[in-house]
Write a protein that holds these residues in place. Sequence first.
Motif, PDB file in Angstrom:
ATOM      1  N   LEU B  23       0.822  -1.207   0.000  1.00 49.39           N
ATOM      2  CA  LEU B  23       0.000   0.000   0.000  1.00 49.39           C
ATOM      3  C   LEU B  23       0.855   1.254   0.000  1.00 49.39           C
ATOM      4  CD1 LEU B  23      -3.009  -0.762   2.312  1.00 49.39           C
ATOM      5  CD2 LEU B  23      -2.897  -0.706  -0.157  1.00 49.39           C
ATOM      6  N   PHE B  24       2.045   1.162   0.580  1.00 47.26           N
ATOM      7  CA  PHE B  24       2.874   2.371   0.657  1.00 47.26           C
ATOM      8  C   PHE B  24       4.108   2.168  -0.206  1.00 47.26           C
ATOM      9  CE2 PHE B  24       0.517   2.381   4.688  1.00 47.26           C
ATOM     10  CZ  PHE B  24      -0.191   3.558   4.477  1.00 47.26           C
ATOM     11  N   GLY B  25       4.061   2.776  -1.369  1.00 47.27           N
ATOM     12  CA  GLY B  25       5.250   2.856  -2.223  1.00 47.27           C
ATOM     13  C   GLY B  25       5.716   1.563  -2.828  1.00 47.27           C
ATOM     14  N   GLY B  26       4.863   0.757  -3.358  1.00 49.30           N
ATOM     15  CA  GLY B  26       5.242  -0.364  -4.208  1.00 49.30           C
ATOM     16  C   GLY B  26       6.434  -1.166  -3.717  1.00 49.30           C
ATOM     17  N   GLY B  27       7.188  -1.651  -4.697  1.00 48.69           N
ATOM     18  CA  GLY B  27       8.373  -2.407  -4.365  1.00 48.69           C
ATOM     19  C   GLY B  27       8.041  -3.809  -3.932  1.00 48.69           C
ATOM     20  N   PRO B  28       9.060  -4.596  -3.665  1.00 45.42           N
ATOM     21  CA  PRO B  28       8.839  -5.989  -3.264  1.00 45.42           C
ATOM     22  C   PRO B  28       8.148  -6.066  -1.904  1.00 45.42           C
ATOM     23  CG  PRO B  28      11.124  -5.406  -2.973  1.00 45.42           C
ATOM     24  CD  PRO B  28      10.479  -4.241  -3.654  1.00 45.42           C
ATOM     25  N   ILE B  29       7.467  -7.162  -1.676  1.00 38.18           N
ATOM     26  CA  ILE B  29       6.707  -7.317  -0.434  1.00 38.18           C
ATOM     27  C   ILE B  29       7.566  -8.069   0.567  1.00 38.18           C
ATOM     28  CG2 ILE B  29       4.695  -8.401   0.584  1.00 38.18           C
ATOM     29  CD1 ILE B  29       3.382  -7.964  -2.221  1.00 38.18           C
ATOM     30  N   HIS B  30       7.989  -7.378   1.603  1.00 38.46           N
ATOM     31  CA  HIS B  30       8.733  -8.031   2.682  1.00 38.46           C
ATOM     32  C   HIS B  30       7.758  -8.523   3.725  1.00 38.46           C
ATOM     33  CE1 HIS B  30      12.338  -6.452   0.861  1.00 38.46           C
ATOM     34  NE2 HIS B  30      11.782  -5.242   0.869  1.00 38.46           N
ATOM     35  N   TRP B  31       8.265  -9.262   4.691  1.00 35.48           N
ATOM     36  CA  TRP B  31       7.352  -9.806   5.686  1.00 35.48           C
ATOM     37  C   TRP B  31       6.727  -8.708   6.540  1.00 35.48           C
ATOM     38  CZ3 TRP B  31       8.524  -8.897  10.781  1.00 35.48           C
ATOM     39  CH2 TRP B  31       9.850  -8.566  11.061  1.00 35.48           C
ATOM     40  N   TYR B  32       7.405  -7.537   6.595  1.00 38.65           N
ATOM     41  CA  TYR B  32       6.891  -6.475   7.457  1.00 38.65           C
ATOM     42  C   TYR B  32       6.123  -5.420   6.665  1.00 38.65           C
ATOM     43  CZ  TYR B  32      11.190  -4.605   5.566  1.00 38.65           C
ATOM     44  OH  TYR B  32      12.180  -4.231   4.708  1.00 38.65           O
ATOM     45  N   SER B  33       6.022  -5.602   5.316  1.00 38.65           N
ATOM     46  CA  SER B  33       5.385  -4.554   4.510  1.00 38.65           C
ATOM     47  C   SER B  33       3.927  -4.384   4.906  1.00 38.65           C
ATOM     48  CB  SER B  33       5.439  -4.916   3.025  1.00 38.65           C
ATOM     49  OG  SER B  33       6.735  -5.288   2.676  1.00 38.65           O
ATOM     50  N   PHE B  34       3.462  -3.145   4.749  1.00 33.45           N
ATOM     51  CA  PHE B  34       2.054  -2.865   5.028  1.00 33.45           C
ATOM     52  C   PHE B  34       1.275  -3.068   3.736  1.00 33.45           C
ATOM     53  CE2 PHE B  34      -1.765  -0.546   5.941  1.00 33.45           C
ATOM     54  CZ  PHE B  34      -1.954  -0.744   7.293  1.00 33.45           C
ATOM     55  N   THR B  35       0.650  -4.226   3.593  1.00 37.15           N
ATOM     56  CA  THR B  35      -0.064  -4.553   2.359  1.00 37.15           C
ATOM     57  C   THR B  35      -1.565  -4.410   2.552  1.00 37.15           C
ATOM     58  OG1 THR B  35      -0.184  -6.844   2.991  1.00 37.15           O
ATOM     59  CG2 THR B  35       1.711  -6.189   1.690  1.00 37.15           C
ATOM     60  N   ASN B  36      -2.305  -4.659   1.457  1.00 34.38           N
ATOM     61  CA  ASN B  36      -3.759  -4.597   1.608  1.00 34.38           C
ATOM     62  C   ASN B  36      -4.256  -5.704   2.544  1.00 34.38           C
ATOM     63  OD1 ASN B  36      -3.025  -6.495  -0.199  1.00 34.38           O
ATOM     64  ND2 ASN B  36      -4.490  -5.921  -1.792  1.00 34.38           N
ATOM     65  N   ALA B  37      -3.552  -6.845   2.585  1.00 33.80           N
ATOM     66  CA  ALA B  37      -3.914  -7.882   3.552  1.00 33.80           C
ATOM     67  C   ALA B  37      -3.802  -7.344   4.972  1.00 33.80           C
ATOM     68  CB  ALA B  37      -3.032  -9.104   3.370  1.00 33.80           C
ATOM     69  N   THR B  38      -2.711  -6.625   5.224  1.00 31.99           N
ATOM     70  CA  THR B  38      -2.536  -6.021   6.547  1.00 31.99           C
ATOM     71  C   THR B  38      -3.680  -5.077   6.868  1.00 31.99           C
ATOM     72  OG1 THR B  38      -0.231  -5.983   5.923  1.00 31.99           O
ATOM     73  CG2 THR B  38      -0.815  -4.909   7.983  1.00 31.99           C
ATOM     74  N   LEU B  39      -4.015  -4.255   5.868  1.00 29.45           N
ATOM     75  CA  LEU B  39      -5.076  -3.268   6.088  1.00 29.45           C
ATOM     76  C   LEU B  39      -6.383  -3.957   6.474  1.00 29.45           C
ATOM     77  CD1 LEU B  39      -6.259  -0.383   5.819  1.00 29.45           C
ATOM     78  CD2 LEU B  39      -6.793  -0.965   3.464  1.00 29.45           C
ATOM     79  N   TRP B  40      -6.743  -5.013   5.732  1.00 31.34           N
ATOM     80  CA  TRP B  40      -8.056  -5.611   5.991  1.00 31.34           C
ATOM     81  C   TRP B  40      -8.053  -6.466   7.239  1.00 31.34           C
ATOM     82  CZ3 TRP B  40     -12.439  -3.892   4.104  1.00 31.34           C
ATOM     83  CH2 TRP B  40     -12.363  -3.046   3.000  1.00 31.34           C
TER      84      TRP B  40
END
Lengths: 178, 250, 78
Positions: B23-40
């Motif tokens: 969700l914040f600034g693209g790039g590869p998804i790390h384990w700590y990234s804030f993704t849409n899964a995290t959001l929901w």
Amino acid sequence: MADTSHGAAAGAESAPGMPQLDFSTFPNQIFWLVVTLVVLYLILSRIALPRIASVLAERQGAIQRDLDKAEEMKRAAVDAENAYNKALADARQQANEIVAETKAEIQKDLDKAIAKADAEIAAKAAESETAIAAIRDSATKSVQTVANTTAADIVKSVMPGAGDAKTIKAAVAAIMKG
Amino acid sequence: MATEEAGNGFNIHPMDQFEITNLFGGGPIHWYSFTNATLWMGLAIVAVILLLVVGTRKRATVPSRSQSIAELMYGFVYTMIEDVAGKEGLKFFPYIFTLFIFVLISNFLGLLPMSFTTTSHIAVTACLAMAVFLTVTALGFYKNGAKFLGLFWVSSAPLALRPILAVIELISYFVRPVSHSIRLAGNVMAGHAVIKVFAGFAGALGIWAALPIVSITAVYGLEVLVAGIQAYVFTILTCVYLNDALHPSH
Amino acid sequence: MEGNIAELGQYIGAGLACIGMGGAGIGVGTVAGNFLSGALRNPAAAGAQTATLFIGIAFAEALGIFSFLVALLLMFAV
């Protein structure tokens, strides 16, 4: 889902078509899932579930209390009904007694009044009788006097000097008696 | 290869809705990234707090609407555990309730348009199912010791059949987490994909789009049902497995 | 018609995999129908068996979901 993410998806032609099988996202999902579950577990077991349990227990208690109270009230109502019935029976009996008593009293008064009336009637009758007797006596006496006089007159006129007044009187009395 | 890209107007990407994005600034998804899964997932927590904590804060004897729902769910899961796993299972009530509420709220949140359904991902449901599987297996051995293996030795069957049955039981025991997780993810994924496919038809059909739109409405109703039922099924299967661990007499 | 033979195989395979869903449908229908006929015979006992009904439906449906999954894998992941 035609939003911004689509451009990236089209570019990633090498990635599998199913996002579910994109293993590069698994650590991220699992990490956040664990975080979510731990947070949820803490919220639920510390705050929400004990609170709901206490509310339910309280309600159960309140319902039980109300039921007990209702039971008590029912018992009180039954008691009251019994008392009422008893009072009603008592009152009826008392009323019967009073009726009987009154009846007896009235009977007594009546008897007394009848007796008094009887006595009065008897007295009056006796008085009347005496009066009648007196009248009869006086009448008899008058008749005797008249008879004596008449007899003496008749005797004198029929045969003068035949009898004295004393004999005539006795004869009249004898006839009248007879 | 993924979808039909021919020029006849159909341009359906039923699986794109399950894409996980940063969700914040693209790039590869790390384990700590804030993704849409995290959001929901976060929104699921917020919804649970709103429903079960804020909704019950008055502790009213005569409950409000949200408090009624909270109490209803509490009683629902409570009686379910009691009926299926017995009194001993009630020790695990918060654990099972957490799973239930997470699956239920995630399913329902996923039905919002433009939302992301966390329970449609195998990774998520497999984690949930493995958590149940490992807990139940460990609990079974802890409570019953070696007697827990009696679960696989069907003593009511003829002796000759028992080894074969033991193999079947063993396989079915290890398939449990697989079916447990794929059932949930598959149901949710299938419903969403079907809705997406119908939506694609609607986009291509012009005036006849009314037909697929009616279908979407019907499927959506079915999906609401499925969302609830799958949460129920997930929970009750957890209770069944728990019962096996607590009372392994076969 | 263009495209390669592997894609053809994928699509045919995905379509065939969907036959499995029919089996799941038969299974779920059998479970629900038998439950209903039993419940109408003895409505008093039906309420307690709702959980069993759902467990049975879930087991029957899981296999349909598996076939759906195979279809999806063939379509998108192979």
